[in-house]
Write an enzyme that holds these catalytic residues in place. Structure first.
Site, short mmCIF file in Angstrom:
data_model
loop_
_atom_site.label_atom_id
_atom_site.label_comp_id
_atom_site.label_asym_id
_atom_site.label_seq_id
_atom_site.Cartn_x
_atom_site.Cartn_y
_atom_site.Cartn_z
N GLU A 150 -18.48 -39.67 23.14
CA GLU A 150 -17.62 -39.73 21.95
C GLU A 150 -16.66 -40.91 21.99
OE1 GLU A 150 -15.32 -36.18 21.14
OE2 GLU A 150 -14.85 -36.89 19.11
N GLU A 156 -6.20 -41.85 23.97
CA GLU A 156 -6.87 -40.74 24.64
C GLU A 156 -7.92 -41.17 25.65
OE1 GLU A 156 -8.05 -37.78 21.72
OE2 GLU A 156 -6.24 -38.15 20.56
N ASP A 183 -16.57 -40.05 15.57
CA ASP A 183 -15.62 -39.09 15.01
C ASP A 183 -14.76 -39.83 13.99
OD1 ASP A 183 -13.06 -37.79 14.68
OD2 ASP A 183 -13.48 -36.55 16.44
N HIS A 186 -11.04 -40.64 14.78
CA HIS A 186 -10.82 -41.75 15.72
C HIS A 186 -11.24 -43.08 15.11
CE1 HIS A 186 -9.81 -39.06 19.03
NE2 HIS A 186 -10.85 -38.31 18.69
N HIS A 209 -18.56 -36.11 14.46
CA HIS A 209 -17.41 -35.26 14.17
C HIS A 209 -16.79 -35.69 12.85
CE1 HIS A 209 -16.23 -33.62 18.42
NE2 HIS A 209 -17.17 -32.91 17.84
N ARG A 215 -6.13 -34.56 10.89
CA ARG A 215 -6.92 -33.50 11.49
C ARG A 215 -6.79 -32.15 10.78
NH1 ARG A 215 -8.06 -35.06 17.77
NH2 ARG A 215 -10.12 -35.11 16.88
N GLU A 244 -14.24 -30.81 12.65
CA GLU A 244 -13.24 -30.66 13.69
C GLU A 244 -11.86 -30.70 13.05
OE1 GLU A 244 -13.33 -32.25 18.22
OE2 GLU A 244 -13.08 -33.78 16.71
#
Ligand code: MN
Length: 295
Positions: A150, A156, A183, A186, A209, A215, A244
């Site tokens: 991912e 992160e 994702d 991101h 994702h 989010r 997500e």
């Protein structure tokens, strides 16, 4: 052009842990809404009762995938062999869990720790990570589990922040059982363009994702989902799409704190997940319409 992607939802939409009751709740509600699979976080693989989970999935005719990020003390992109070995052992445990619950994919931040790094990635660290992931990916073939790495934002991980970097990593790993996991949350932070990032991965994109810029509820942030769904269609993507979303209303202390889930973006999991499925399906339909008009 049909959308063949299976749709799933991340378990943290429903529950913060994986007790029998939490497992049952998450699985039955996901199935009730007509999703194809649930994505189960396995930061601690031993927290999952494999037999119970497998039974619940079977009873509800629901598929499963597993995702995780490594802890600092088990970072396979470390230069310390002991730390790397601990990471490999967590990945093996997680792979066994994925296989034993009947999961199809293991993905997430498998290549490094899921944390804010205070230094750039190192050449030796990258090579360690690639070497371990090759072994995991080859082991996963026998278990019929596909591996996805991912692409996440710079706060992160320091290793893979863009789709282009993930494509480089795939070359280094050298296994055809590893694909890129993108994702939208991101991508919105790191990529120059959403659709172009997807096109840049093309046939090596294996997991997706879908999440908003904050989010929360899809469509209430600033992500251009038209661009995303059009690009997924253009590259002929047929892999899984997981919704997500995170809110302080549902907390898994290990994961929620790393991800910085401080705000309450929703309370009603059921409404959130129901809305997300409808939102994704509408986006897919409209992308198909655009695609047809172009061809
Ligand atoms: Mn994600």
């Amino acid at each position: 052009m049909e959308n063949k992607s299976k749709l799933g939802v991340h378990a943290l939409v429903w529950v913060g842990g994986w007790s029998h009751e939490e497992c049952r709740t998450a699985i039955t509600k996901t199935a009730e809404l007509g999703y194809d699979y649930i994505e189960i976080p396995a930061l601690d693989p031993s927290s999952i009762d494999v037999k119970y989970t497998h039974t619940q999935l079977k009873e509800n005719n629901l598929g499963a995938t597993v995702s995780l990020g490594l802890p600092r003390h088990a970072d396979i992109s470390s230069e310390d062999p002991e730390v790397v070995a601990r990471g490999e052992s967590i990945l093996i445990d997680a792979l066994n869990v994925t296989r034993d619950i009947g999961g199809t994919h293991m993905c997430g931040v498998l290549f490094s720790a899921l944390t804010k790094y205070m230094h750039p990635k190192t050449e030796r660290g990258i090579n360690n990570s690639a070497e371990i992931l090759y072994r995991i990916a080859e082991k996963a073939k026998t278990a019929e589990v596909a591996i996805g790495i991912e692409v996440i934002n710079r706060y992160e991980t320091n290793l893979i922040n863009t789709g282009a970097e993930a494509m480089e990593m795939l070359k280094l790993i050298g296994s055809n059982n590893v694909s890129v996991h993108l994702d939208s949350y991101h991508m919105n932070i790191e990529e120059s363009g959403l659709g172009n990032a997807i096109r840049g991965c093309a046939k090596r994109l294996g997991y997706f994702h879908i999440g908003e810029s904050h989010r929360g509820y899809l469509g209430t942030g600033n992500i251009d989902f038209r661009d995303i769904f059009k690009a997924l269609l253009d590259i002929g993507y047929t892999g899984p799409i997981t919704f997500e979303s995170f809110s302080s209303a549902i907390v898994a202390p290990d994961l929620s704190n790393i991800l910085g889930i401080w705000r309450n973006l929703w309370e009603d999991s059921y409404d959130l997940a129901r809305h997300a499925k409808e939102f994704i399906e509408v986006q897919q339909k409209s992308a198909q319409e655009t695609f047809r008009n172009e061809h």
